[in-house]
Design a protein around this motif. Structure first.
Motif, PDB file in Angstrom:
ATOM      1  N   ALA A  56       0.821  -1.217   0.000  1.00  0.00           N
ATOM      2  CA  ALA A  56       0.000   0.000   0.000  1.00  0.00           C
ATOM      3  C   ALA A  56       0.856   1.268   0.000  1.00  0.00           C
ATOM      4  O   ALA A  56       0.617   2.198  -0.783  1.00  0.00           O
ATOM      5  CB  ALA A  56      -0.944   0.000   1.194  1.00  0.00           C
ATOM      6  N   GLU A  57       1.856   1.333   0.856  1.00  0.00           N
ATOM      7  CA  GLU A  57       2.631   2.567   0.955  1.00  0.00           C
ATOM      8  C   GLU A  57       3.432   2.832  -0.318  1.00  0.00           C
ATOM      9  O   GLU A  57       3.568   3.979  -0.751  1.00  0.00           O
ATOM     10  CB  GLU A  57       3.540   2.509   2.180  1.00  0.00           C
ATOM     11  N   ALA A  58       3.942   1.777  -0.943  1.00  0.00           N
ATOM     12  CA  ALA A  58       4.668   1.955  -2.202  1.00  0.00           C
ATOM     13  C   ALA A  58       3.734   2.455  -3.293  1.00  0.00           C
ATOM     14  O   ALA A  58       4.108   3.316  -4.106  1.00  0.00           O
ATOM     15  CB  ALA A  58       5.322   0.637  -2.629  1.00  0.00           C
ATOM     16  N   ALA A  59       2.495   1.942  -3.309  1.00  0.00           N
ATOM     17  CA  ALA A  59       1.528   2.386  -4.308  1.00  0.00           C
ATOM     18  C   ALA A  59       1.148   3.848  -4.093  1.00  0.00           C
ATOM     19  O   ALA A  59       1.019   4.625  -5.055  1.00  0.00           O
ATOM     20  CB  ALA A  59       0.283   1.503  -4.261  1.00  0.00           C
ATOM     21  N   ILE A  60       0.977   4.236  -2.836  1.00  0.00           N
ATOM     22  CA  ILE A  60       0.656   5.637  -2.533  1.00  0.00           C
ATOM     23  C   ILE A  60       1.792   6.544  -2.993  1.00  0.00           C
ATOM     24  O   ILE A  60       1.566   7.569  -3.649  1.00  0.00           O
ATOM     25  CB  ILE A  60       0.388   5.805  -1.023  1.00  0.00           C
ATOM     26  N   ALA A  61       3.010   6.184  -2.671  1.00  0.00           N
ATOM     27  CA  ALA A  61       4.170   6.994  -3.050  1.00  0.00           C
ATOM     28  C   ALA A  61       4.288   7.108  -4.562  1.00  0.00           C
ATOM     29  O   ALA A  61       4.638   8.173  -5.093  1.00  0.00           O
ATOM     30  CB  ALA A  61       5.445   6.393  -2.457  1.00  0.00           C
ATOM     31  N   GLU A  62       3.995   6.034  -5.278  1.00  0.00           N
ATOM     32  CA  GLU A  62       4.094   6.053  -6.735  1.00  0.00           C
ATOM     33  C   GLU A  62       3.062   7.000  -7.346  1.00  0.00           C
ATOM     34  O   GLU A  62       3.367   7.742  -8.289  1.00  0.00           O
ATOM     35  CB  GLU A  62       3.915   4.641  -7.296  1.00  0.00           C
ATOM     36  N   GLN A  63       1.834   7.000  -6.814  1.00  0.00           N
ATOM     37  CA  GLN A  63       0.824   7.916  -7.351  1.00  0.00           C
ATOM     38  C   GLN A  63       1.194   9.369  -7.045  1.00  0.00           C
ATOM     39  O   GLN A  63       0.989  10.258  -7.882  1.00  0.00           O
ATOM     40  CB  GLN A  63      -0.560   7.584  -6.783  1.00  0.00           C
ATOM     41  N   MET A  64       1.738   9.617  -5.883  1.00  0.00           N
ATOM     42  CA  MET A  64       2.186  10.967  -5.540  1.00  0.00           C
ATOM     43  C   MET A  64       3.289  11.412  -6.496  1.00  0.00           C
ATOM     44  O   MET A  64       3.291  12.557  -6.965  1.00  0.00           O
ATOM     45  CB  MET A  64       2.667  11.003  -4.098  1.00  0.00           C
ATOM     46  N   ARG A  65       4.212  10.513  -6.793  1.00  0.00           N
ATOM     47  CA  ARG A  65       5.293  10.843  -7.723  1.00  0.00           C
ATOM     48  C   ARG A  65       4.749  11.097  -9.127  1.00  0.00           C
ATOM     49  O   ARG A  65       5.104  12.087  -9.775  1.00  0.00           O
ATOM     50  CB  ARG A  65       6.309   9.694  -7.778  1.00  0.00           C
ATOM     51  N   TYR A  66       3.885  10.209  -9.578  1.00  0.00           N
ATOM     52  CA  TYR A  66       3.373  10.280 -10.945  1.00  0.00           C
ATOM     53  C   TYR A  66       2.597  11.577 -11.187  1.00  0.00           C
ATOM     54  O   TYR A  66       2.881  12.321 -12.131  1.00  0.00           O
ATOM     55  CB  TYR A  66       2.488   9.067 -11.221  1.00  0.00           C
ATOM     56  N   PHE A  67       1.599  11.846 -10.347  1.00  0.00           N
ATOM     57  CA  PHE A  67       0.794  13.054 -10.546  1.00  0.00           C
ATOM     58  C   PHE A  67       1.606  14.311 -10.233  1.00  0.00           C
ATOM     59  O   PHE A  67       1.360  15.371 -10.818  1.00  0.00           O
ATOM     60  CB  PHE A  67      -0.482  12.994  -9.705  1.00  0.00           C
ATOM     61  N   GLY A  68       2.573  14.187  -9.314  1.00  0.00           N
ATOM     62  CA  GLY A  68       3.435  15.329  -9.034  1.00  0.00           C
ATOM     63  C   GLY A  68       4.246  15.736 -10.242  1.00  0.00           C
ATOM     64  O   GLY A  68       4.412  16.932 -10.521  1.00  0.00           O
ATOM     65  N   GLU A  69       4.760  14.755 -10.985  1.00  0.00           N
ATOM     66  CA  GLU A  69       5.520  15.071 -12.202  1.00  0.00           C
ATOM     67  C   GLU A  69       4.638  15.709 -13.260  1.00  0.00           C
ATOM     68  O   GLU A  69       5.119  16.486 -14.089  1.00  0.00           O
ATOM     69  CB  GLU A  69       6.181  13.806 -12.739  1.00  0.00           C
ATOM     70  N   LEU A  70       3.338  15.401 -13.229  1.00  0.00           N
ATOM     71  CA  LEU A  70       2.399  16.033 -14.163  1.00  0.00           C
ATOM     72  C   LEU A  70       1.963  17.419 -13.684  1.00  0.00           C
ATOM     73  O   LEU A  70       1.324  18.160 -14.423  1.00  0.00           O
ATOM     74  CB  LEU A  70       1.158  15.155 -14.339  1.00  0.00           C
ATOM     75  N   GLY A  71       2.277  17.729 -12.430  1.00  0.00           N
ATOM     76  CA  GLY A  71       1.861  19.008 -11.861  1.00  0.00           C
ATOM     77  C   GLY A  71       0.378  19.074 -11.563  1.00  0.00           C
ATOM     78  O   GLY A  71      -0.226  20.144 -11.616  1.00  0.00           O
ATOM     79  N   ARG A  72      -0.208  17.922 -11.214  1.00  0.00           N
ATOM     80  CA  ARG A  72      -1.655  17.850 -11.018  1.00  0.00           C
ATOM     81  C   ARG A  72      -2.019  17.540  -9.569  1.00  0.00           C
ATOM     82  O   ARG A  72      -1.455  16.635  -8.954  1.00  0.00           O
ATOM     83  CB  ARG A  72      -2.258  16.739 -11.896  1.00  0.00           C
ATOM     84  N   GLU A  73      -2.968  18.286  -9.049  1.00  0.00           N
ATOM     85  CA  GLU A  73      -3.648  17.851  -7.837  1.00  0.00           C
ATOM     86  C   GLU A  73      -4.443  16.603  -8.206  1.00  0.00           C
ATOM     87  O   GLU A  73      -4.971  16.504  -9.313  1.00  0.00           O
ATOM     88  CB  GLU A  73      -4.586  18.941  -7.328  1.00  0.00           C
TER      89      GLU A  73
END
Length: 257
Positions: A56-73
């Protein structure tokens, strides 16, 4: 209603098998997570996940990274039956902010009373163009006290796109818009989603919300859908229960960015 069976069907149709909700959006399935990547003004977030304590924590971190690189909330749309059981706690620890909890309510169209009509002096106007979208957005800002920019852009894109997958309606008292709602129809699924249903303060408790639900449910039935679903607030839940909707689980948006 078979609550367990219908909820499992909802998860398969509307979450694990989700389709983009508007032109320009795409749905991605990566590492036991289904997410939508929308446009700048569209909805971005996690729709479904199949996680446990080990990932779970790895999946959460990956989504934060992914959308962060897109600059999206983005939003992680968490349901009460999602695993692991402490996923909400893990999201909060990662910096997500929980929005008000709602109740997923579903009704089988064959069991609903669909004869509710608006009160005298109020008529329902189908929304088909930018002027109608503006009416819907203006009503929602008054009813909910929130900015409607994203909804305005998304609804207009849906109405002007190639697919006939959204129905929107505004209630007019004379020429004054007093309530509005929309419905999203996903081809190939058995569920129609009811959204909005906002009424300005001075026109509440007159049966308009009930009439808007019945109007959209009639359209869904005519188009061959079996179920209608709503993310119900505490205010709308009693009305929906009287119409025949049943609560299946909770849903909480967790927002990051």
């Amino acid at each position: 209603m078979d609550h367990v069976g219908v909820l499992a069907l909802f998860d398969r149709d509307m979450r694990e098998g989700a389709r983009p909700d508007s032109p320009g959006a795409r749905v991605e399935r990566v590492d036991k997570v289904v997410r939508q990547v929308g446009t700048e003004h569209g909805w971005n977030g996690v729709i479904w996940s199949d996680l446990d304590e080990s990932n779970a924590e790895a999946a959460i971190a990956e989504q934060m990274r992914y959308f962060g690189e897109l600059g999206r909330e983005f939003e992680w749309k968490l349901y009460g039956h999602d695993k692991p059981e402490d996923l909400g706690k893990r999201l909060r620890a990662a910096g997500f902010v929980a929005q008000p909890e709602e109740t997923l309510m579903i009704a089988e169209l064959g069991d609903l009373a669909l004869d509710a009509q608006p009160p005298e002096g109020v008529r329902l106007l189908p929304v088909t163009d930018r002027a109608g979208v503006d009416l819907v957005a203006d009503v929602h800002e008054q009813a909910f006290g929130t900015d409607s920019t994203r909804m305005r852009h998304q609804l207009l894109a849906q109405l002007t796109g190639d697919e006939d997958n959204v129905v929107a309606v505004v209630a007019l008292a004379g020429d004054v818009p007093v309530s509005a709602a929309r419905m999203e129809l996903v081809p190939g699924t058995r569920f129609a989603g009811l959204w909005g249903g906002g009424t300005i303060d001075s026109w509440r408790r007159r049966g308009i919300y009930r009439a808007l639900v019945a109007h959209r449910a009639r359209v869904a039935a005519e188009r061959g859908y079996r179920y209608v679903q709503v993310d119900a607030t505490s205010q709308s839940r009693p009305v929906l229960a009287r119409l025949g909707f049943e609560p299946l689980t909770t849903t909480t948006p967790y927002v990051y960015g």
